[in-house]
Design a protein around this motif. Structure first.
Motif, PDB file in Angstrom:
ATOM      1  N   PRO A 146      44.087 -23.600  18.408  1.00 41.59           N
ATOM      2  CA  PRO A 146      45.548 -22.819  17.186  1.00 41.59           C
ATOM      3  C   PRO A 146      45.609 -21.286  17.766  1.00 41.59           C
ATOM      4  CG  PRO A 146      43.285 -23.723  15.887  1.00 41.59           C
ATOM      5  CD  PRO A 146      43.296 -22.968  17.665  1.00 41.59           C
ATOM      6  N   TRP A 147      47.247 -21.059  17.655  1.00 45.52           N
ATOM      7  CA  TRP A 147      48.339 -20.224  18.084  1.00 45.52           C
ATOM      8  C   TRP A 147      48.545 -19.327  16.411  1.00 45.52           C
ATOM      9  CZ3 TRP A 147      52.885 -17.686  17.525  1.00 45.52           C
ATOM     10  CH2 TRP A 147      53.073 -16.387  18.307  1.00 45.52           C
ATOM     11  N   THR A 148      48.108 -17.760  16.160  1.00 50.83           N
ATOM     12  CA  THR A 148      48.672 -17.506  14.891  1.00 50.83           C
ATOM     13  C   THR A 148      49.379 -16.376  15.660  1.00 50.83           C
ATOM     14  OG1 THR A 148      47.045 -17.785  14.016  1.00 50.83           O
ATOM     15  CG2 THR A 148      48.243 -15.984  12.718  1.00 50.83           C
ATOM     16  N   PRO A 149      51.188 -16.336  14.944  1.00 51.10           N
ATOM     17  CA  PRO A 149      51.796 -15.086  15.669  1.00 51.10           C
ATOM     18  C   PRO A 149      51.158 -13.235  14.998  1.00 51.10           C
ATOM     19  CG  PRO A 149      53.061 -16.625  13.925  1.00 51.10           C
ATOM     20  CD  PRO A 149      51.751 -17.357  14.166  1.00 51.10           C
ATOM     21  N   GLY A 150      51.243 -12.483  15.838  1.00 47.60           N
ATOM     22  CA  GLY A 150      50.053 -11.227  15.400  1.00 47.60           C
ATOM     23  C   GLY A 150      51.615 -10.231  16.279  1.00 47.60           C
ATOM     24  N   GLY A 151      52.706 -10.853  16.903  1.00 56.86           N
ATOM     25  CA  GLY A 151      52.601  -9.518  17.098  1.00 56.86           C
ATOM     26  C   GLY A 151      54.451  -9.900  17.421  1.00 56.86           C
ATOM     27  N   ALA A 152      55.404  -8.984  18.075  1.00 56.93           N
ATOM     28  CA  ALA A 152      56.463  -9.199  18.698  1.00 56.93           C
ATOM     29  C   ALA A 152      57.321  -8.149  18.873  1.00 56.93           C
ATOM     30  CB  ALA A 152      57.274 -10.777  18.074  1.00 56.93           C
ATOM     31  N   VAL A 153      57.873  -8.579  20.206  1.00 56.74           N
ATOM     32  CA  VAL A 153      58.848  -7.400  20.386  1.00 56.74           C
ATOM     33  C   VAL A 153      60.414  -8.375  20.752  1.00 56.74           C
ATOM     34  CG1 VAL A 153      57.858  -5.632  20.787  1.00 56.74           C
ATOM     35  CG2 VAL A 153      58.411  -7.199  22.919  1.00 56.74           C
ATOM     36  N   LEU A 154      61.733  -7.117  20.623  1.00 57.01           N
ATOM     37  CA  LEU A 154      62.505  -8.366  21.593  1.00 57.01           C
ATOM     38  C   LEU A 154      62.847  -7.411  22.653  1.00 57.01           C
ATOM     39  CD1 LEU A 154      64.599 -10.540  21.318  1.00 57.01           C
ATOM     40  CD2 LEU A 154      65.907  -9.290  20.077  1.00 57.01           C
ATOM     41  N   ILE A 155      62.549  -7.904  24.113  1.00 56.77           N
ATOM     42  CA  ILE A 155      63.153  -7.570  25.173  1.00 56.77           C
ATOM     43  C   ILE A 155      64.996  -7.438  25.416  1.00 56.77           C
ATOM     44  CG2 ILE A 155      62.657  -6.849  27.474  1.00 56.77           C
ATOM     45  CD1 ILE A 155      59.654  -8.560  26.875  1.00 56.77           C
ATOM     46  N   GLY A 156      65.627  -6.232  25.459  1.00 57.96           N
ATOM     47  CA  GLY A 156      66.789  -5.996  25.472  1.00 57.96           C
ATOM     48  C   GLY A 156      67.148  -6.247  27.408  1.00 57.96           C
ATOM     49  N   PRO A 157      68.758  -6.703  27.498  1.00 56.70           N
ATOM     50  CA  PRO A 157      69.416  -6.747  28.948  1.00 56.70           C
ATOM     51  C   PRO A 157      68.575  -5.733  29.926  1.00 56.70           C
ATOM     52  CG  PRO A 157      70.839  -7.472  26.818  1.00 56.70           C
ATOM     53  CD  PRO A 157      69.348  -6.602  26.525  1.00 56.70           C
ATOM     54  N   LYS A 158      68.384  -5.026  29.697  1.00 59.20           N
ATOM     55  CA  LYS A 158      68.136  -3.833  30.790  1.00 59.20           C
ATOM     56  C   LYS A 158      65.957  -3.227  30.498  1.00 59.20           C
ATOM     57  CE  LYS A 158      72.104  -1.566  30.356  1.00 59.20           C
ATOM     58  NZ  LYS A 158      74.151   0.031  29.728  1.00 59.20           N
ATOM     59  N   GLY A 159      65.641  -3.943  29.308  1.00 58.43           N
ATOM     60  CA  GLY A 159      64.394  -4.054  30.019  1.00 58.43           C
ATOM     61  C   GLY A 159      63.960  -3.397  28.442  1.00 58.43           C
ATOM     62  N   GLU A 160      65.325  -2.607  27.825  1.00 59.96           N
ATOM     63  CA  GLU A 160      64.601  -1.718  26.527  1.00 59.96           C
ATOM     64  C   GLU A 160      63.684  -2.952  25.179  1.00 59.96           C
ATOM     65  OE1 GLU A 160      68.299  -3.066  25.724  1.00 59.96           O
ATOM     66  OE2 GLU A 160      67.156  -3.036  27.729  1.00 59.96           O
ATOM     67  N   GLU A 161      62.390  -2.329  25.145  1.00 61.74           N
ATOM     68  CA  GLU A 161      62.032  -3.033  24.052  1.00 61.74           C
ATOM     69  C   GLU A 161      62.155  -2.412  22.685  1.00 61.74           C
ATOM     70  OE1 GLU A 161      58.032  -3.267  24.445  1.00 61.74           O
ATOM     71  OE2 GLU A 161      58.088  -3.932  25.980  1.00 61.74           O
ATOM     72  N   TRP A 162      62.526  -3.274  22.053  1.00 56.32           N
ATOM     73  CA  TRP A 162      62.610  -3.305  20.229  1.00 56.32           C
ATOM     74  C   TRP A 162      61.674  -3.943  19.211  1.00 56.32           C
ATOM     75  CZ3 TRP A 162      67.236   0.210  19.835  1.00 56.32           C
ATOM     76  CH2 TRP A 162      67.719  -0.168  20.460  1.00 56.32           C
ATOM     77  N   LYS A 163      60.820  -2.881  18.307  1.00 58.22           N
ATOM     78  CA  LYS A 163      59.871  -3.433  18.069  1.00 58.22           C
ATOM     79  C   LYS A 163      60.457  -4.237  16.547  1.00 58.22           C
ATOM     80  CE  LYS A 163      56.684  -0.189  18.990  1.00 58.22           C
ATOM     81  NZ  LYS A 163      55.650   1.002  18.455  1.00 58.22           N
ATOM     82  N   VAL A 164      59.407  -5.133  15.866  1.00 57.16           N
ATOM     83  CA  VAL A 164      60.289  -6.283  15.194  1.00 57.16           C
ATOM     84  C   VAL A 164      60.174  -5.674  13.808  1.00 57.16           C
ATOM     85  CG1 VAL A 164      60.372  -7.640  16.529  1.00 57.16           C
ATOM     86  CG2 VAL A 164      58.685  -7.641  14.818  1.00 57.16           C
ATOM     87  N   LEU A 165      60.781  -5.276  12.503  1.00 60.37           N
ATOM     88  CA  LEU A 165      60.365  -5.158  11.451  1.00 60.37           C
ATOM     89  C   LEU A 165      59.653  -5.684  10.597  1.00 60.37           C
ATOM     90  CD1 LEU A 165      64.021  -4.251  10.392  1.00 60.37           C
ATOM     91  CD2 LEU A 165      62.011  -2.674  10.970  1.00 60.37           C
ATOM     92  N   ARG A 166      59.479  -7.490  10.799  1.00 60.45           N
ATOM     93  CA  ARG A 166      58.392  -8.124  10.198  1.00 60.45           C
ATOM     94  C   ARG A 166      58.394  -9.282  11.493  1.00 60.45           C
ATOM     95  NH1 ARG A 166      62.091  -7.962   6.940  1.00 60.45           N
ATOM     96  NH2 ARG A 166      61.187  -6.045   5.380  1.00 60.45           N
ATOM     97  N   VAL A 167      56.855  -9.707  11.383  1.00 54.12           N
ATOM     98  CA  VAL A 167      57.301 -11.829  11.844  1.00 54.12           C
ATOM     99  C   VAL A 167      56.825 -12.893  10.466  1.00 54.12           C
ATOM    100  CG1 VAL A 167      54.831 -12.381  13.106  1.00 54.12           C
ATOM    101  CG2 VAL A 167      56.279 -10.261  13.504  1.00 54.12           C
ATOM    102  N   TRP A 168      57.278 -13.956  10.394  1.00 53.33           N
ATOM    103  CA  TRP A 168      57.045 -14.507   9.244  1.00 53.33           C
ATOM    104  C   TRP A 168      57.140 -15.734  10.250  1.00 53.33           C
ATOM    105  CZ3 TRP A 168      59.725 -19.363   9.219  1.00 53.33           C
ATOM    106  CH2 TRP A 168      59.316 -20.268   8.195  1.00 53.33           C
ATOM    107  N   SER A 169      55.521 -16.158   9.672  1.00 54.77           N
ATOM    108  CA  SER A 169      54.609 -17.699  10.598  1.00 54.77           C
ATOM    109  C   SER A 169      54.337 -18.322   9.045  1.00 54.77           C
ATOM    110  CB  SER A 169      53.854 -17.397  11.085  1.00 54.77           C
ATOM    111  OG  SER A 169      52.801 -17.394  10.412  1.00 54.77           O
ATOM    112  N   GLN A 170      54.659 -20.093   9.292  1.00 60.00           N
ATOM    113  CA  GLN A 170      54.712 -21.021   7.701  1.00 60.00           C
ATOM    114  C   GLN A 170      52.974 -20.527   7.763  1.00 60.00           C
ATOM    115  OE1 GLN A 170      56.407 -24.674   8.743  1.00 60.00           O
ATOM    116  NE2 GLN A 170      57.982 -24.156   7.628  1.00 60.00           N
TER     117      GLN A 170
END
Length: 262
Positions: free
Chosen positions: A190-214
């Motif tokens: 099984p896999w449960t979301p633990g966290g995420a980041v959004l990586i921009g076109p220039k490699g910059e990372e944007w931390k997410v405000l929240r993660v949602w999963s069913q």
């Protein structure tokens, strides 16, 4: 840091003292200008330990702090620390920046608490001032999102969202973005979301405000997941990569390329 893996920290000055709470749960090897740290399996995933290293020469800054974070799949193998002696004026400027960042964190915390305590759904968006005449723009990105070959998860469906927050920070308009995916688990656990980041076109990372999963995604099953992030409007252009990691021990990172926003 990952249990069983060594992280080397190298300095350009002689070390005086290393303060590490719960040191018995680590293997620590020191010399004059560096140390190697190996967390043991006595540490749990996500656990954070504050380590303080004091320098021998007494010059400013006299010490440095590290927040050691135990991660299920990632570890920094080598960290190089270069200390540049600072004037009193420079230290004061740094203190002012730190206070400004702390104030911003308090404001962000207050905003999130307001969002969580207020009405939900469309009324909640109206109450927060997030729903203007333009509404929420959305985009079907199912065909654009590419699951990397070494992923355990494959993206079945995807949709991105964008709305204006009405806020301006540093003379830049701030937008709120969201990505909703339906992921299928091709692994054996099984896999449960633990966290995420959004990586921009220039490699910059944007931390997410929240993660949602069913719920956790069982092998062979698929479930809906989502992330939400804020960034300046001019940074929300181009193609992004969404990087997920799971809560389960030993689960690696899952990368999805080709994420765009309306």
């Amino acid at each position: 840091m990952h249990p069983g893996l060594s992280t080397s920290i190298l300095f350009d000055a002689k070390l005086g003292r290393v303060e590490l709470p719960g040191r018995e749960r680590f293997r620590v090897m020191e010399n004059e200008t560096g140390l190697a740290i190996v967390p043991t399996w006595a540490l749990s995933q996500g656990e954070r330990v504050l380590m303080t290293v004091t320098f021998e020469d007494g010059a400013a800054p006299a010490s440095v702090r590290f927040l050691l974070v135990v991660h299920a799949s990632e570890a920094a193998r080598q960290v190089v620390v270069t200390r540049q002696p600072r004037s009193l004026e420079s230290l004061r400027e740094g203190e002012q920046r730190a206070r400004a960042e702390a104030r911003q964190c308090r404001e962000d915390k207050a905003r999130l608490e307001t969002e969580c305590s207020g009405p939900r759904g469309v009324l909640g968006l109206l109450a927060q001032g997030l729903l203007d005449e333009g509404g929420i723009a959305d985009k079907n990105i199912t065909k654009n999102v590419i699951s990397r070959p070494d992923n355990t998860l494959k993206s079945v469906k995807g949709r991105s969202y964008r709305l204006d927050t009405g806020r301006v920070e540093g003379e830049r308009e701030v937008v709120r973005l969201a990505v909703a995916q339906q992921l299928r688990n091709h692994g054996s656990t099984p896999w449960t979301p633990g966290g995420a980041v959004l990586i921009g076109p220039k490699g910059e990372e944007w931390k997410v405000l929240r993660v949602w999963s069913q719920e956790p995604i069982a092998p062979g099953n698929q479930r809906n997941v989502g992330v939400e992030v804020e960034m300046p409007e001019d940074a929300a252009r181009g193609t992004f990569t969404l990087k997920w990691w799971g809560q389960e021990a030993g689960s690696g990172s899952e990368h999805f390329d080709g994420v765009t926003f309306p």
